[in-house]
Enzyme design. Structure first.
Site, PDB file in Angstrom:
ATOM      1  N   GLY A  46       0.968  -1.033   0.514  1.00  0.00           N
ATOM      2  CA  GLY A  46      -0.239  -0.551  -0.284  1.00  0.00           C
ATOM      3  C   GLY A  46       1.406   1.286   0.044  1.00  0.00           C
ATOM      4  CD  GLN A  51       3.460   5.544   2.275  1.00  0.00           C
ATOM      5  OE1 GLN A  51       2.376   5.570   2.196  1.00  0.00           O
ATOM      6  NE2 GLN A  51       3.951   4.637   2.812  1.00  0.00           N
ATOM      7  CB  CYS A  92       4.910   2.615   8.050  1.00  0.00           C
ATOM      8  SG  CYS A  92       4.279   4.062   6.238  1.00  0.00           S
ATOM      9  CG  LEU A  93       7.160   0.764   1.547  1.00  0.00           C
ATOM     10  CD1 LEU A  93       5.985   1.345   0.382  1.00  0.00           C
ATOM     11  CD2 LEU A  93       7.847   0.469   1.505  1.00  0.00           C
ATOM     12  CG  HIS A 134      -0.508   1.651   7.092  1.00  0.00           C
ATOM     13  ND1 HIS A 134       0.287   1.190   7.715  1.00  0.00           N
ATOM     14  CD2 HIS A 134      -0.368   2.676   5.837  1.00  0.00           C
ATOM     15  CE1 HIS A 134       1.307   1.637   7.674  1.00  0.00           C
ATOM     16  NE2 HIS A 134       0.907   2.740   6.523  1.00  0.00           N
ATOM     17  CD  GLU A 135      -1.181   2.654   2.523  1.00  0.00           C
ATOM     18  OE1 GLU A 135      -0.443   3.721   2.505  1.00  0.00           O
ATOM     19  OE2 GLU A 135      -0.131   1.814   3.179  1.00  0.00           O
ATOM     20  CG  HIS A 138       0.727   6.983   4.938  1.00  0.00           C
ATOM     21  ND1 HIS A 138       1.180   7.184   5.700  1.00  0.00           N
ATOM     22  CD2 HIS A 138       0.307   5.871   4.920  1.00  0.00           C
ATOM     23  CE1 HIS A 138       2.608   6.468   5.718  1.00  0.00           C
ATOM     24  NE2 HIS A 138       2.185   5.063   4.988  1.00  0.00           N
TER      25      HIS A 138
HETATM   26  C1  QAP Z   1       1.014  -0.729   4.911  1.00  0.00           C
HETATM   27  O1  QAP Z   1       3.194  -1.135   3.970  1.00  0.00           O
HETATM   28  C2  QAP Z   1       0.541  -1.190   6.131  1.00  0.00           C
HETATM   29  O2  QAP Z   1      10.269  -1.875   6.974  1.00  0.00           O
HETATM   30  C3  QAP Z   1       2.355  -0.861   3.692  1.00  0.00           C
HETATM   31  O3  QAP Z   1      11.119  -2.771   5.240  1.00  0.00           O
HETATM   32  C4  QAP Z   1       1.188  -2.467   6.685  1.00  0.00           C
HETATM   33  O4  QAP Z   1       3.608  -2.093   2.749  1.00  0.00           O
HETATM   34  C5  QAP Z   1      -0.795  -2.699   6.226  1.00  0.00           C
HETATM   35  C6  QAP Z   1       7.244  -2.211   3.428  1.00  0.00           C
HETATM   36  C7  QAP Z   1       1.288  -4.009   7.066  1.00  0.00           C
HETATM   37  C8  QAP Z   1      -0.886  -3.713   6.725  1.00  0.00           C
HETATM   38  C9  QAP Z   1      -0.383  -3.691   7.365  1.00  0.00           C
HETATM   39  C10 QAP Z   1       7.626  -2.249   4.828  1.00  0.00           C
HETATM   40  C11 QAP Z   1       9.078  -2.220   2.692  1.00  0.00           C
HETATM   41  C12 QAP Z   1       6.524  -1.569   2.881  1.00  0.00           C
HETATM   42  C13 QAP Z   1       9.051  -1.663   5.309  1.00  0.00           C
HETATM   43  C14 QAP Z   1       3.883  -1.566   3.342  1.00  0.00           C
HETATM   44  C15 QAP Z   1      10.273  -2.733   4.591  1.00  0.00           C
HETATM   45  C16 QAP Z   1      10.320  -2.710   3.240  1.00  0.00           C
HETATM   46  C17 QAP Z   1       5.067  -1.550   3.427  1.00  0.00           C
HETATM   47 CO    CO Z   2       2.631   3.651   5.431  1.00  0.00          CO
END
Ligand code: QAP
Ligand code: CO
Length: 170
Positions: A46, A51, A92-93, A134-135, A138
């Site tokens: 997501g 971001q 989270c990215l 979550h999004e 943001h």
């Molecule tokens: C949000 O998160 C989310 O730490 C999206 O080193 C996350 O795409 C919603 C990511 C979990 C529901 C459950 C995170 C990639 C990606 C990192 C992501 C990383 C590399 C996170």
């Molecule tokens: Co995020």
């Protein structure tokens, strides 16, 4: 298409409240395409426009392994459908390398526009419910670390600040 730079916590620009998209035009479709390319490259499931330092209400999500179930939400509005809460490990990215448990409502309805500017609605449960909440956070300048204790959030902030300093000096 282009891979966009992703802002990282504690960048103050992540606190910006995004503006509604007035018209879903080619510019927005280009942004959506670039956001998918950026998210798939990361890889992530997501990404909100905030971001990538674009402060308009645009979200992309794809929960599939094959990157073939793209979901686009423009000007999303959330309605909580249940008092039931669910705990999930979130990442989270914009907070790379950190994962913590967050509690959120387990069922929500989202109303939004698709990439053609058409209104649709969707009831979300499970991982999709977590991800859309979550999004949407943001777009309102909120991060999952805001749900943690001050101690945990400060530890994450200090580690990322240290990493960013090292990257700046490399
Ligand atoms: C949000 O998160 C989310 O730490 C999206 O080193 C996350 O795409 C919603 C990511 C979990 C529901 C459950 C995170 C990639 C990606 C990192 C992501 C990383 C590399 C996170
Ligand atoms: Co995020």
């Amino acid at each position: 298409m282009a891979i966009l730079n992703i802002l990282e916590f504690p960048d103050p620009r992540l606190r910006t409240i995004a503006k509604p998209v007035a018209v879903v035009d080619e510019r927005i479709r280009q942004l959506v395409d670039d956001m998918f390319e950026t998210m798939y490259a990361a890889p992530g499931i997501g990404l909100a426009a905030t971001q990538v330092n674009v402060h308009e209400r645009v979200i992309v999500i794809d929960l599939s392994e094959e990157h073939n179930e793209p979901l686009v939400f423009i000007n999303p509005e959330l309605e909580i459908l249940t008092e039931e809460l669910d705990e999930m490990q979130e990442g989270c990215l914009s907070v790379p390398g950190f994962y913590e448990t967050v509690t959120r409502p387990e069922r929500v309805r989202v109303k939004a526009l698709n990439r053609d500017g058409e209104a649709f609605e969707m009831i979300c449960e499970g991982l999709l419910a977590v991800c859309i909440q979550h999004e949407c956070d943001h777009l309102n300048g909120k991060l999952f670390v805001d749900y943690l204790s001050n101690l945990k959030r400060d530890r994450i902030r200090k580690k990322l600040e240290k990493l960013h300093r090292a990257q700046a000096n490399a």
